[in-house]
Motif scaffolding. Structure first.
Motif, PDB file in Angstrom:
ATOM      1  N   ALA A 156      37.404  31.604  45.870  1.00  0.00           N
ATOM      2  CA  ALA A 156      38.101  32.623  45.084  1.00  0.00           C
ATOM      3  C   ALA A 156      39.344  32.040  44.414  1.00  0.00           C
ATOM      4  O   ALA A 156      39.861  30.989  44.815  1.00  0.00           O
ATOM      5  CB  ALA A 156      38.500  33.794  45.991  1.00  0.00           C
ATOM      6  N   THR A 157      39.825  32.716  43.389  1.00  0.00           N
ATOM      7  CA  THR A 157      41.087  32.327  42.757  1.00  0.00           C
ATOM      8  C   THR A 157      42.225  32.640  43.734  1.00  0.00           C
ATOM      9  O   THR A 157      42.043  33.416  44.682  1.00  0.00           O
ATOM     10  CB  THR A 157      41.306  33.117  41.469  1.00  0.00           C
ATOM     11  OG1 THR A 157      41.467  34.506  41.785  1.00  0.00           O
ATOM     12  CG2 THR A 157      40.129  32.941  40.504  1.00  0.00           C
ATOM     13  N   PRO A 158      43.409  32.057  43.537  1.00  0.00           N
ATOM     14  CA  PRO A 158      44.530  32.364  44.439  1.00  0.00           C
ATOM     15  C   PRO A 158      44.804  33.856  44.567  1.00  0.00           C
ATOM     16  O   PRO A 158      45.052  34.358  45.672  1.00  0.00           O
ATOM     17  CB  PRO A 158      45.703  31.615  43.789  1.00  0.00           C
ATOM     18  CG  PRO A 158      45.061  30.457  43.094  1.00  0.00           C
ATOM     19  CD  PRO A 158      43.759  30.984  42.571  1.00  0.00           C
ATOM     20  N   GLY A 159      44.753  34.571  43.449  1.00  0.00           N
ATOM     21  CA  GLY A 159      44.983  36.010  43.504  1.00  0.00           C
ATOM     22  C   GLY A 159      43.909  36.733  44.287  1.00  0.00           C
ATOM     23  O   GLY A 159      44.193  37.679  45.038  1.00  0.00           O
ATOM     24  N   GLN A 160      42.654  36.319  44.125  1.00  0.00           N
ATOM     25  CA  GLN A 160      41.553  36.933  44.870  1.00  0.00           C
ATOM     26  C   GLN A 160      41.658  36.642  46.354  1.00  0.00           C
ATOM     27  O   GLN A 160      41.349  37.494  47.183  1.00  0.00           O
ATOM     28  CB  GLN A 160      40.222  36.422  44.324  1.00  0.00           C
ATOM     29  CG  GLN A 160      39.874  36.943  42.945  1.00  0.00           C
ATOM     30  CD  GLN A 160      38.618  36.284  42.391  1.00  0.00           C
ATOM     31  OE1 GLN A 160      38.278  35.151  42.749  1.00  0.00           O
ATOM     32  NE2 GLN A 160      37.929  36.978  41.509  1.00  0.00           N
ATOM     33  N   ARG A 161      42.077  35.432  46.689  1.00  0.00           N
ATOM     34  CA  ARG A 161      42.220  35.086  48.109  1.00  0.00           C
ATOM     35  C   ARG A 161      43.253  35.987  48.768  1.00  0.00           C
ATOM     36  O   ARG A 161      43.057  36.455  49.897  1.00  0.00           O
ATOM     37  CB  ARG A 161      42.619  33.618  48.257  1.00  0.00           C
ATOM     38  CG  ARG A 161      41.498  32.664  47.927  1.00  0.00           C
ATOM     39  CD  ARG A 161      42.024  31.270  47.667  1.00  0.00           C
ATOM     40  NE  ARG A 161      42.446  30.609  48.884  1.00  0.00           N
ATOM     41  CZ  ARG A 161      41.848  29.543  49.416  1.00  0.00           C
ATOM     42  NH1 ARG A 161      40.770  29.065  48.844  1.00  0.00           N
ATOM     43  NH2 ARG A 161      42.313  28.973  50.499  1.00  0.00           N
ATOM     44  N   GLU A 162      44.346  36.240  48.094  1.00  0.00           N
ATOM     45  CA  GLU A 162      45.379  37.106  48.649  1.00  0.00           C
ATOM     46  C   GLU A 162      44.890  38.550  48.727  1.00  0.00           C
ATOM     47  O   GLU A 162      45.150  39.255  49.706  1.00  0.00           O
ATOM     48  CB  GLU A 162      46.643  37.031  47.777  1.00  0.00           C
ATOM     49  CG  GLU A 162      47.829  37.801  48.334  1.00  0.00           C
ATOM     50  CD  GLU A 162      48.351  37.238  49.655  1.00  0.00           C
ATOM     51  OE1 GLU A 162      48.932  38.022  50.434  1.00  0.00           O
ATOM     52  OE2 GLU A 162      48.183  36.018  49.900  1.00  0.00           O
ATOM     53  N   ARG A 163      44.153  38.980  47.727  1.00  0.00           N
ATOM     54  CA  ARG A 163      43.697  40.379  47.667  1.00  0.00           C
ATOM     55  C   ARG A 163      42.524  40.658  48.588  1.00  0.00           C
ATOM     56  O   ARG A 163      42.476  41.706  49.234  1.00  0.00           O
ATOM     57  CB  ARG A 163      43.310  40.715  46.225  1.00  0.00           C
ATOM     58  CG  ARG A 163      42.865  42.159  46.039  1.00  0.00           C
ATOM     59  CD  ARG A 163      42.519  42.443  44.587  1.00  0.00           C
ATOM     60  NE  ARG A 163      42.104  43.822  44.405  1.00  0.00           N
ATOM     61  CZ  ARG A 163      41.661  44.318  43.253  1.00  0.00           C
ATOM     62  NH1 ARG A 163      41.595  43.527  42.188  1.00  0.00           N
ATOM     63  NH2 ARG A 163      41.295  45.582  43.168  1.00  0.00           N
ATOM     64  N   TRP A 164      41.566  39.716  48.656  1.00  0.00           N
ATOM     65  CA  TRP A 164      40.333  39.977  49.392  1.00  0.00           C
ATOM     66  C   TRP A 164      40.244  39.240  50.727  1.00  0.00           C
ATOM     67  O   TRP A 164      39.778  39.806  51.717  1.00  0.00           O
ATOM     68  CB  TRP A 164      39.114  39.556  48.540  1.00  0.00           C
ATOM     69  CG  TRP A 164      39.021  40.122  47.170  1.00  0.00           C
ATOM     70  CD1 TRP A 164      38.908  39.411  46.012  1.00  0.00           C
ATOM     71  CD2 TRP A 164      39.004  41.499  46.781  1.00  0.00           C
ATOM     72  NE1 TRP A 164      38.826  40.253  44.933  1.00  0.00           N
ATOM     73  CE2 TRP A 164      38.876  41.543  45.377  1.00  0.00           C
ATOM     74  CE3 TRP A 164      39.084  42.695  47.482  1.00  0.00           C
ATOM     75  CZ2 TRP A 164      38.839  42.727  44.666  1.00  0.00           C
ATOM     76  CZ3 TRP A 164      39.048  43.892  46.775  1.00  0.00           C
ATOM     77  CH2 TRP A 164      38.927  43.893  45.385  1.00  0.00           C
ATOM     78  N   LEU A 165      40.656  37.973  50.753  1.00  0.00           N
ATOM     79  CA  LEU A 165      40.435  37.160  51.945  1.00  0.00           C
ATOM     80  C   LEU A 165      41.451  37.451  53.044  1.00  0.00           C
ATOM     81  O   LEU A 165      41.089  37.558  54.220  1.00  0.00           O
ATOM     82  CB  LEU A 165      40.456  35.676  51.573  1.00  0.00           C
ATOM     83  CG  LEU A 165      40.175  34.674  52.699  1.00  0.00           C
ATOM     84  CD1 LEU A 165      38.839  34.963  53.371  1.00  0.00           C
ATOM     85  CD2 LEU A 165      40.199  33.239  52.163  1.00  0.00           C
ATOM     86  N   ARG A 166      42.705  37.561  52.689  1.00  0.00           N
ATOM     87  CA  ARG A 166      43.736  37.761  53.706  1.00  0.00           C
ATOM     88  C   ARG A 166      43.493  39.012  54.564  1.00  0.00           C
ATOM     89  O   ARG A 166      43.587  38.933  55.803  1.00  0.00           O
ATOM     90  CB  ARG A 166      45.132  37.805  53.075  1.00  0.00           C
ATOM     91  CG  ARG A 166      46.250  37.961  54.097  1.00  0.00           C
ATOM     92  CD  ARG A 166      47.616  37.861  53.456  1.00  0.00           C
ATOM     93  NE  ARG A 166      47.899  36.502  53.010  1.00  0.00           N
ATOM     94  CZ  ARG A 166      48.415  35.565  53.786  1.00  0.00           C
ATOM     95  NH1 ARG A 166      48.694  35.830  55.066  1.00  0.00           N
ATOM     96  NH2 ARG A 166      48.656  34.362  53.319  1.00  0.00           N
TER      97      ARG A 166
END
Length: 389
Positions: free
Chosen positions: A107-117
């Motif tokens: 994922a993009t950095p923004g997606q990682r923060e939004r979805w993965l975390r």
């Protein structure tokens, strides 16, 4: 469970295996005292919560995303030990099928923060909607489409055998992107309250503890932010899946070794106590055959799992190694449990001894995250096998 919140730094847990093992054993001890007599579904949930509070849940994911950056070689040993309890709470401690997916590492950095975390921290659960009723996981038979529509996409299709679909907060969906200049299998990520996401029916199976569902995507509208990895990854799902699913295969293989080890322990204890005609079962050669061959199979499986984990820690793709580990470990687990049931005789068939339920679980391992037949093809065609020469 607040006593399980670790006080050590993540880098110490990563560098010193005994730190994480000590925490796991504290958690397992507490669960044995407080959760062992609970129904299966309650055991699973309390095991998950204990994992989250202890810091073990998703510990192998990067610290930057909320994990502990725990090396895979340590994580697989912990998964084996947790599964070797034979309890439902065991496999939930270090996250499972509804936890974070390694696919989200792309994922993009923004997606990682939004979805993965949120997944790593245990605040959300997810489902991975890849398989379809007609084509299974064969991407050549992918029928679900994502059609470009203005500034976004419209997803239409059906998914089959989707674990946790009715309970997930987040869906990772594989669809065939159709757009000018960019197309092909693509992963999309969105919350399950998005209009058009419909759970059609539950699919009861051999093990009632695993919820499988059929899902319809009825004109699900998402924006470009839902394309996993961004525009550059449109059509790139095949490579992403091949690289990232290796982690899941190695984790499942470790779990199979643990479950098989538990069953072997049941058989050994019974053989040591049970007498037939005044002779212990353990003193009969044909019983020793069951026990010894099971021990050898599990020892070999453990070695393959650790080799694959070590390769992942060295940032190798380890696709062939992961396939070998999962193939041997899951096939062996079924054989070991079956032999243990034979050692126990009629008792092995009874639910109170747990072996019949363990077999149901292990039998599923040979299908999910790549069937044994798919794994054999992978091993044959990748470099190192005869077919890859």
């Amino acid at each position: 469970m607040n006593d399980f919140v670790p006080t050590t730094a993540p880098e110490r847990m990563a560098q010193e295996p005994e730190v994480s093992r000590k925490i796991l054993r504290q958690v397992l001890g507490w669960l044995a005292e407080n959760a062992a007599d609970l129904p299966d579904d309650e055991q699973r949930e309390i095991g998950r919560q204990a994992g989250i509070r202890s810091g073990l849940y998703a510990a192998e994911f990067p610290e930057a995303d909320g994990g502990w950056s725990l090396p895979a070689r340590i994580a697989v040993d912990l998964r084996e030990e947790a599964a070797a309890t034979g309890r439902q709470y065991g496999f939930r401690i270090l996250s499972a099928h509804d936890g974070p997916s390694w696919i989200l590492q792309d994922a993009t950095p923004g997606q990682r923060e939004r979805w993965l975390r949120p997944l790593i921290e245990g605040r959300w659960t997810r489902c991975l909607a890849m398989t379809e009723e007609q084509g299974g996981s064969d991407l050549r038979e992918l029928r679900t489409t994502a059609t470009r529509d203005g500034a976004g996409w419209v997803l239409t299709g059906r998914k089959f055998l989707i674990t946790n679909a009715a309970h997930a907060d987040l869906a990772i969906v594989l669809a065939n992107a159709v757009a000018p200049g960019a197309s092909g299998p693509t992963f999309f990520v969105f919350t399950t309250d998005t209009p058009g996401w419909k759970v059609v029916r539950r699919l009861p199976g051999m093990d009632h503890r695993y919820d499988q569902y059929e899902v319809e995507l009825d004109a699900v509208r998402v924006g470009d932010e839902a394309v996993l990895g961004g525009a550059a990854q449109i059509g790139g799902a095949t490579g992403m899946a091949g690289e990232r699913l290796t982690h899941g295969r190695v984790c499942l293989a470790a779990r199979a070794v643990g479950l098989g080890g538990w069953a072997l322990g049941v058989a050994r204890r019974h053989a040591a106590r049970r007498t037939v005609g005044g002779v212990r079962l353990a003193d009969k050669q044909y019983i020793r055959e069951f026990l010894v061959r099971s021990d050898v199979k599990l020892t070999a499986a453990r070695a393959l799992v650790r080799q694959a984990a070590a390769d992942l820690d060295r940032h190798r793709l380890a696709m062939r190694e992961a396939a070998m580990a999962k193939l041997w470990a899951t096939e062996s687990a079924c054989e070991v449990i079956d032999d243990a049931m034979q050692v126990l005789g009629g008792r092995g068939w009874l639910s109170e001894y747990g072996l019949e339920q363990a077999y149901r679980e292990a039998r599923l391992f040979r299908i999910v995250d790549g069937t044994s037949e798919v794994l054999k093809e992978t091993i044959f065609h990748l470099p190192g096998g005869e077919g890859g020469s």
